[in-house]
Design an enzyme around this catalytic site. Structure first.
Site, PDB file in Angstrom:
ATOM      1  N   ASP A 173      -2.609  -5.835 -41.098  1.00 31.94           N
ATOM      2  CA  ASP A 173      -1.931  -7.028 -41.612  1.00 31.94           C
ATOM      3  C   ASP A 173      -0.821  -7.391 -40.616  1.00 31.94           C
ATOM      4  O   ASP A 173      -0.552  -6.666 -39.651  1.00 31.94           O
ATOM      5  CB  ASP A 173      -1.393  -6.777 -43.024  1.00 31.94           C
ATOM      6  CG  ASP A 173      -1.202  -8.088 -43.788  1.00 31.94           C
ATOM      7  OD1 ASP A 173      -1.121  -9.154 -43.144  1.00 31.94           O
ATOM      8  OD2 ASP A 173      -1.124  -8.050 -45.031  1.00 31.94           O
TER       9      ASP A 173
HETATM   10  C1  NOJ Z   1       0.204 -11.408 -44.406  1.00 34.51           C
HETATM   11  C2  NOJ Z   1      -0.627 -11.342 -45.662  1.00 34.51           C
HETATM   12  O1  NOJ Z   1      -0.375 -10.124 -46.328  1.00 34.51           O
HETATM   13  C3  NOJ Z   1      -2.107 -11.491 -45.412  1.00 34.51           C
HETATM   14  O2  NOJ Z   1      -2.760 -11.587 -46.651  1.00 34.51           O
HETATM   15  C4  NOJ Z   1      -2.382 -12.688 -44.550  1.00 34.51           C
HETATM   16  O3  NOJ Z   1      -3.774 -12.828 -44.338  1.00 34.51           O
HETATM   17  C5  NOJ Z   1      -1.648 -12.516 -43.224  1.00 34.51           C
HETATM   18  N1  NOJ Z   1      -0.212 -12.425 -43.481  1.00 34.51           N
HETATM   19  C6  NOJ Z   1      -1.911 -13.675 -42.253  1.00 34.51           C
HETATM   20  O4  NOJ Z   1      -1.295 -14.829 -42.682  1.00 34.51           O
END
Ligand code: NOJ
Length: 723
Positions: free
Chosen positions: A263
């Site tokens: 993530d």
């Molecule tokens: C953080 C989030 O937890 C995730 O779900 C998301 O896909 C990414 N950022 C990218 O924006």
């Protein structure tokens, strides 16, 4: 064609092996990096061969891809985007209801079509990959990201998520309109204590295998080729540092052939927030060795890992495996054959056909929670209608999380948002005005703000309610009360919303409450005092048309809740599949029962369940049981009923939930009509994880429960015996 890897007639594996053999260490590590456009593409594409960009703009995908194709080996970029409920970051795209809303349709076919349409809109703007679906289990509504989930049940989540993966990826990844799905966040991200986003989850491996892993296993079996790891830690180990989870279980035990994505800046967090790595270099090494293949938003990873490999600290084979997984997917997606590079602007974004599906999705997402004295559907000659409340004409609250790409601050507040969907969104007020014969019969007053208790016009709202024959009050929550970093300590209505409702109630005008909210709220007052309640969640672009169609009876609501509503926050956890053994079974000062349980939802008609029977009552573990039940429409409207099958393992070597969903189906019935519904139950699905961590079906008695909600009173029972 000189280079083998450029030959489309060869398999993805052959092409990957050839391409990898031509790559330098720098080029391999570059492929493992994903960044946003705050990192100069001239450096990152031309000099470092970055593998992926995320959440860029449509036009940028074209420019950046051309740049990538001109590099030494011409490896195309894979563009990822958070197209979570439609391609919502893109202005003018079709915004479907939130995942939580759509889960209330209990309709995998619908979800597959929604994902298919999203894939079309995504690929037609040059992206190839969506960070969806979200498989987190929504068991604590305080958590900010509840609206992103499919609710609280692992079986339903596995079904709906698999349908979405099929929709995004189509029959083959190489189909012109297929995109790569990225189920997330692996695993048990929604289970962090206190609903605190990204904190620690206290989950044993047995519980992981019993509850949290099955939905992910389902999407891996369906054929997903990327997975995003969660930020949080489980029993002290952050998921991105957990080699048992990513390597031993996912890649070896389950045979996952795709690639794992961290993530956002998750490597940095290992060092800066979770403190399991004294330096960023240690964090990068830990994440790489744990089995992550692509690193989102940690640009430092590039130099750190190249240095470690060149110094012999890390074996090059580790990056060969990661890079091969990424390249293999790029080949299978057709990126080397220029997928996503457009020759002309397309007419698919937000087109009429897609809007129609958004309307269908919204209609099936709506859940009727109360309807005293058949106040709904409204009569055509109802006369004046007061439409009140802060969410009646509010496209930002209506569309919900992940709907807006152009946010300035983080976390974004309502006031930061540039609403690129406003012009193609039908608010609840718009929908009602369109539906009535005489729009001047609609008296609209906002009444108050969702957040600010000072900002109110309650007296005007009361005046309107007194003049009208019915008051429709649209309340709930807002964009700034949902999402990442927006966990709540209270689930009560905010601002002056309660005061508004109470004042309208006092006018004695019949009160209909429509809820626009990202998550269950504690609304016992509404449950007690409103004459009718319609849960609309975040119903997307077409939400206003859908709500109006239900209020006026053009569509008979059929949605059922996929998440329980607590009466009070102190009741949490309130999900239906609780473990047995609570002495007393209730708090001394409050019932254990939720306000509205999982599986609950009313219709304008009524259904009678009878004659529950099983194809046999004595079974072996490898057999399949057919459960049959007769369902009759005993009311006056045609309607659809969502039939639910739960199982209770009566006695087992370990405690198991009091009931667990194991099947569901929908049936449409005309007034007076009766049909038999058959539900198929493989006995293997009655397995548990025993105290040794082994999955098995234990012989003995199982109770089969079938009905219209998870509530005991709504279920018929029959026992079967497994030998
Ligand atoms: C953080 C989030 O937890 C995730 O779900 C998301 O896909 C990414 N950022 C990218 O924006």
């Amino acid at each position: 064609m000189s280079e083998v890897y450029r030959d489309p007639s060869l398999s993805a594996s052959e092409r990957t092996i050839d391409l990898l053999s031509r790559m330098t260490i720098e080029e391999k590590v570059g492929q493992m990096c994903q960044l946003d456009l705050s990192h100069d593409p001239k450096i990152w594409i031309k000099e470092r061969n970055i593998g992926s960009y995320l959440n860029v703009k449509w036009k940028d995908t074209q420019v950046l891809q051309k740049m990538a194709l001109e590099t030494r080996l011409g490896i195309p970029l894979i563009f990822g985007v958070d197209a979570v409920h439609g391609h919502c970051f893109h202005d003018g795209a079709t915004v479907f209801p939130s995942q939580l809303a759509m889960s209330c349709s209990w309709n995998p076919e619908l979800l597959e079509e929604v994902a298919r349409i999203t894939a079309r809109e995504v690929i037609h703007t040059g992206f190839h990959w969506t960070f969806a679906p979200i498989l987190c289990i929504g068991r604590d509504p305080r958590w900010g990201r509840i609206s992103e989930t499919f609710g609280e049940d692992p079986f339903l989540i596995g079904n709906l998520a698999s349908a979405m993966v099929r929709g995004y990826q189509g029959k083959s990844l190489s189909d012109p309109e297929s995109i790569l799905a990225c189920p997330k966040h692996f695993v048990a991200y929604g289970e962090t204590i206190g609903g605190r986003d990204s904190a620690e989850a206290e989950v044993s491996r047995r519980k992981l295998r019993s509850i949290f892993l099955p939905p992910f296993k389902a999407v891996v079996d369906t054929g997903c080729d990327s997975i995003m790891a969660g930020y949080h830690s489980i029993d002290g180990t952050p998921c991105s540092a957990n080699s048992w989870l990513l390597k031993d279980l996912l890649k070896k035990e389950w045979g996952f052939k795709g690639f794992v994505l961290t993530d956002w800046a998750n490597i940095n967090w290992l060092h800066e927030m979770q403190y399991i790595a004294p330096t960023l270099a240690d964090a990068a090494e830990i994440a790489l060795l744990a089995g992550n293949d692509m690193m989102m938003s940690t640009p430092e990873f590039y130099n750190i890992i190249i240095k470690m490999i060149k110094e012999g600290h890390i074996d090059e084979k580790v990056i060969d495996d990661a890079c091969s997984r990424i390249l293999n997917v790029k080949f299978r997606l057709g990126l080397f054959e220029q997928k996503g590079l457009l020759t002309s602007d397309s007419k698919v974004i937000g087109c009429l056909k897609h809007k129609k599906k958004a309307l269908e999705a919204a209609l099936q997402s709506l859940v009727l929670l109360k309807n005293d004295n058949d106040l709904l559907p409204l009569k055509e000659n109802i006369g004046k209608i007061a439409v009140l409340g802060p969410n009646a004409d509010n496209s930002i609250a209506q569309l919900g999380d992940w709907s807006f790409g152009k946010v300035l601050n983080w976390p974004p507040q309502d006031s930061d948002i540039v609403d690129g969907h406003k012009d193609n969104t039908v608010t609840i007020l718009d929908g009602i005005k369109k539906r009535v014969k005489d729009p001047s019969s609609i008296l609209y007053v906002k009444g108050c703000d969702v957040l600010n208790p000072e900002d109110q016009d309650i007296q005007k709202a009361v005046q309107a309610a007194m003049e009208a024959n019915v008051a429709i009050v649209v309340v709930g929550d807002s964009y700034s009360l949902n999402g990442e970093r927006k966990d709540r300590a209270s689930l009560d209505l905010t601002g002056a919303q309660h005061k508004l409702l109470d004042s309208i109630k006092r006018t004695e005008t019949p009160l209909i409450v429509v809820l626009i909210n990202g998550k269950p709220l504690t609304i016992p007052w509404i449950a007690e005092n409103a004459d009718a309640i319609l849960e609309a969640w975040n119903p997307g672009n077409e939400g206003g048309n859908a709500v109006a169609a239900v209020l006026f009876g053009d569509f008979n609501p059929s949605g059922k809740l996929t998440i329980s509503f607590p009466r009070h926050i102190g009741q949490l956890p309130v999900y239906y599949n609780q473990m047995p053994g609570w002495h007393g079974g209730k708090y001394v000062d409050m019932d254990a029962e939720p306000l509205f349980p999982f599986g609950y939802g009313l219709s304008y008609t009524s259904f009678q369940y009878s004659n529950l029977r099983c194809s046999t009552t004595e079974l072996q573990k490898h057999e399949v049981l057919t459960v049959s039940i007769d369902i009759k429409n005993t009311g006056n409207h045609e309607g659809t009923e969502i039939v639910q099958l739960y199982v209770n393992d009566k006695y087992s070597s370990v405690t198991t939930p009091i009931k667990e969903l194991k099947g569901f189906s929908s049936v449409n019935l005309h007034p007076g009509e009766e049909k038999c519904v058959n539900l198929v139950l493989p006995i293997s699905s009655l397995s548990l994880i025993n105290s040794e961590g082994v999955e098995c079906v234990e012989p003995g008695e199982f109770e089969i429960l079938v009905g219209g909600s998870s509530r005991d009173n709504d279920l018929l029972k029959k026992s079967i015996f497994v030998h």
